[in-house]
Every structure is written in C-alpha cells, then in structure tokens.
Scaffold this active site. Structure first.
Site, mmCIF file in Angstrom:
data_model
loop_
_atom_site.group_PDB
_atom_site.id
_atom_site.type_symbol
_atom_site.label_atom_id
_atom_site.label_comp_id
_atom_site.label_asym_id
_atom_site.label_seq_id
_atom_site.Cartn_x
_atom_site.Cartn_y
_atom_site.Cartn_z
ATOM 1 N N THR A 20 0.868 -1.200 -0.157
ATOM 2 C CA THR A 20 0.025 -0.200 -0.033
ATOM 3 C C THR A 20 0.820 1.292 -0.166
ATOM 4 O O THR A 20 0.338 2.323 0.338
ATOM 5 C CB THR A 20 -1.009 -0.009 1.249
ATOM 6 O OG1 THR A 20 -0.205 0.173 2.370
ATOM 7 C CG2 THR A 20 -1.933 -0.996 1.070
ATOM 8 N N TRP A 21 2.142 1.081 -0.082
ATOM 9 C CA TRP A 21 2.902 2.217 -0.308
ATOM 10 C C TRP A 21 2.414 3.079 -1.358
ATOM 11 O O TRP A 21 2.387 2.603 -2.472
ATOM 12 C CB TRP A 21 4.324 1.996 -0.520
ATOM 13 C CG TRP A 21 5.557 2.969 -0.706
ATOM 14 C CD1 TRP A 21 5.234 4.319 0.090
ATOM 15 C CD2 TRP A 21 6.576 3.040 -1.032
ATOM 16 N NE1 TRP A 21 6.462 4.986 0.050
ATOM 17 C CE2 TRP A 21 7.518 4.284 -0.643
ATOM 18 C CE3 TRP A 21 7.439 2.047 -1.848
ATOM 19 C CZ2 TRP A 21 8.846 4.418 -0.781
ATOM 20 C CZ3 TRP A 21 8.802 2.288 -1.824
ATOM 21 C CH2 TRP A 21 9.337 3.688 -1.613
ATOM 22 N N ASP A 49 0.210 -5.081 3.252
ATOM 23 C CA ASP A 49 1.226 -4.546 4.030
ATOM 24 C C ASP A 49 1.184 -2.953 4.097
ATOM 25 O O ASP A 49 0.783 -2.469 3.103
ATOM 26 C CB ASP A 49 2.581 -4.826 3.367
ATOM 27 C CG ASP A 49 3.703 -3.934 3.940
ATOM 28 O OD1 ASP A 49 4.346 -4.545 5.030
ATOM 29 O OD2 ASP A 49 4.105 -2.811 3.160
ATOM 30 N N TYR A 54 3.238 5.389 5.635
ATOM 31 C CA TYR A 54 2.612 5.702 4.275
ATOM 32 C C TYR A 54 1.174 6.701 4.427
ATOM 33 O O TYR A 54 0.321 6.622 5.026
ATOM 34 C CB TYR A 54 1.726 4.309 3.777
ATOM 35 C CG TYR A 54 2.818 3.162 3.809
ATOM 36 C CD1 TYR A 54 4.242 3.654 3.695
ATOM 37 C CD2 TYR A 54 2.590 1.949 3.384
ATOM 38 C CE1 TYR A 54 5.310 2.717 3.360
ATOM 39 C CE2 TYR A 54 3.551 1.150 3.141
ATOM 40 C CZ TYR A 54 4.925 1.446 3.109
ATOM 41 O OH TYR A 54 6.048 0.448 2.626
ATOM 42 N N GLN A 163 11.655 -7.015 5.889
ATOM 43 C CA GLN A 163 11.256 -6.487 4.561
ATOM 44 C C GLN A 163 12.048 -5.893 3.845
ATOM 45 O O GLN A 163 12.851 -4.825 4.591
ATOM 46 C CB GLN A 163 9.991 -5.584 4.912
ATOM 47 C CG GLN A 163 9.248 -5.205 3.537
ATOM 48 C CD GLN A 163 8.103 -4.484 3.788
ATOM 49 O OE1 GLN A 163 7.929 -3.349 3.690
ATOM 50 N NE2 GLN A 163 7.111 -5.299 4.557
ATOM 51 N N TYR A 191 9.760 -5.810 -1.048
ATOM 52 C CA TYR A 191 8.835 -4.877 -1.573
ATOM 53 C C TYR A 191 9.548 -3.965 -2.805
ATOM 54 O O TYR A 191 10.400 -4.528 -3.275
ATOM 55 C CB TYR A 191 8.861 -3.456 -0.475
ATOM 56 C CG TYR A 191 10.054 -2.664 -0.272
ATOM 57 C CD1 TYR A 191 10.466 -1.648 -1.019
ATOM 58 C CD2 TYR A 191 10.929 -2.726 0.838
ATOM 59 C CE1 TYR A 191 11.530 -0.868 -0.795
ATOM 60 C CE2 TYR A 191 12.002 -2.002 1.302
ATOM 61 C CZ TYR A 191 12.446 -0.972 0.289
ATOM 62 O OH TYR A 191 13.369 -0.429 0.626
#
Length: 277
Positions: A20-21, A49, A54, A163, A191
């Site tokens: 969801t970045w 995530d 964010y 991560q 990611y």
C-alpha cells in the site's frame, strides 16, 4: 493457487500479498485503491502490508475500509517509524495504528528501518506488545546482515520477517542476507518487486514473457516468487492489475527461463550494501 511461505513458528502466509506504499495520497484514487485491495482478498492475496509512514497513517485508514467485515481473513502487516521504537513510544505508535486500522491486533509489526533506539529496547517493546496481544508477530525492515546479527545479539531471535528491496535489478541480498535469513528460517518480504513499475517496460523481459503469455511485469514478479522463503508485496491501485499479479504467482518458471532471465540480470559477484528506495 497462491503459494505459501512459512514464518519461523510454522504459520503459513501467502507468498503473494498486497502493498500500500503511495496509496491514500490522492482522494480521486481512493475508491479504485479500495476496490483493488478487495479484489486481492477475493483472489487469496490476504496478506496486506502498510505502515504508519504511508500517507502519514491515511494508508492504514484506507486498509481499514478495504478489509471492513473481513478482518479475520487478513494477515495484516504494519510498520513503525524508528523514532517510535522505544519502550515508551512503541506502545503509543502501535495503539495509533490499531485505531487507524480498526482492529485489535496487528499480525506482523515491523520496525521500518534501524534508527537510534537501542535494538535491545526495541526488542523488549515488541515482546511486550506481543505478550499483551496487540501484535501476533514482530519483525524488521531494511536490515542488513550486520543489523540482523546485532538484532539477534540483542535478544531478537523471535524476529519473524525482514522486509527488503528485492527484484531483478536489486539482487544484492542474494550474496549474504538471503542465505543468512534462510539459515534462521526467517522469510524475506520483497517490496517493489517490479522496481516501482520500471521493469514493466523492459524489452528483454517483454520478449521472454511473450513466449509464456506473460507481460514483462508479470515475469519480473514471477521471478521473485520463484525463490523459496520469499513474500512479495506488489502495490497496485487497479483491480484489473491484481488479477495479473495472481497469474505471476501461479506460474512456475523453468530452469531454462530462469537462466535466460538471470543472464540479463546477473547475480552479484561481491557483497553489496543493502539498497533502499
């Protein structure tokens, strides 16, 4: 079917999740982003995530809306700023994330990157949250081998994931970090597995993917998912793209295809600093 990856305690999670970045940054995209997350849940991409960083918490609120009524289906990951990683600050940061997420627990809570708070203090804070039931597992993000060794020396042997930035153009972790994590039974969570979309335009991947019925982006994602002990969290704000990601998860790559792809994007020949975006 989406492959699954084991956490150190044996719990299995989807190897393909949803990132969801850069979500929740534009009101005009909100409904499409929520629809994409819900589509992912429908297809089995139940690991989501997010992070307090964010959109300064707005992404967590967006996730809350997307998973409303379906919380028990979701393996929820969030991350704390390093300056919130102390015994005093981490409970407050976690409580704020829980409120924004509309839930009573985070399944995996990560230290977003290493900061100035001593790791022993962060470990103690994470363990206290775990004992209280506010989080189920904890881990780290953007930790090198040296960082991981310091974490274990500080008592962090319950770390459940690391991560990291990992994709065809960022293969440095293969030299030392991925073997170190594998030896401890700790999965890596990749990611930007398509390099924030940049690999989607790669001509060589497009050429190879055509023979498999895959786009360049799908092939790049399939390559990441081909690695044992890896979780990938691509972000997409379009429901149609979510189905394309599923296709990448379902396709195993042959040794010949892997060799061709890796001939274009070779493995590191020496140790490299851990990269971040």
């Amino acid at each position: 079917m989406i492959p699954r990856t084991n956490l150190p305690d044996g719990e299995m999670v989807p190897a393909l999740g949803q990132g969801t970045w850069m979500m929740a940054e534009h009101a005009s995209r909100r409904e499409a982003e929520i629809a994409a997350l819900r589509k992912g849940l429908d297809l089995g991409m139940t690991l989501i995530d997010t992070a307090e960083m964010y959109a300064e918490g707005a992404a967590e609120e967006l996730v809350a809306e997307a998973i409303s009524g379906r919380r028990d289906q979701v393996f929820l990951v969030s991350k704390a700023y390093p300056w919130n990683a102390s015994v005093r600050a981490l409970p407050r940061a976690c409580a704020a994330s829980l409120k924004r997420l509309g839930t009573d627990r985070i399944d995996l809570y990560l230290l977003h990157w290493r900061g100035d708070v001593p790791l022993a203090e962060t470990v103690a804070a994470m363990e206290a949250l775990r004992d209280a039931g506010h989080i189920r597992h904890w881990g780290v993000s953007n930790f090198s081998v040296a960082d991981m060794e310091d974490l274990f020396a500080a008592g962090g042997w319950r770390c459940a994931a690391n991560q990291i930035l990992y994709n065809l153009t960022r293969r440095g972790p293969e030299w030392d970090l991925l073997p170190w994590l594998a030896a401890k039974g700790i999965p890596a969570m990749a990611y930007s597995p398509v390099e924030q979309g940049r690999l989607a335009g790669n001509a060589d991947l497009h050429r190879i993917g055509q023979g498999l019925g895959l786009s360049a982006a799908q092939l790049a994602l399939a390559w990441v998912l081909n690695r044992t002990g890896m979780i990938a969290i691509p972000k997409t704000g379009h429901a149609a793209h979510v189905s394309l990601n599923l296709r990448a998860a379902e396709l195993g790559l042959t040794p010949a295809i892997l060799a061709e792809v890796e001939g274009i994007f070779p493995a590191p020949m020496t140790a490299q600093p851990l990269e971040t975006i």
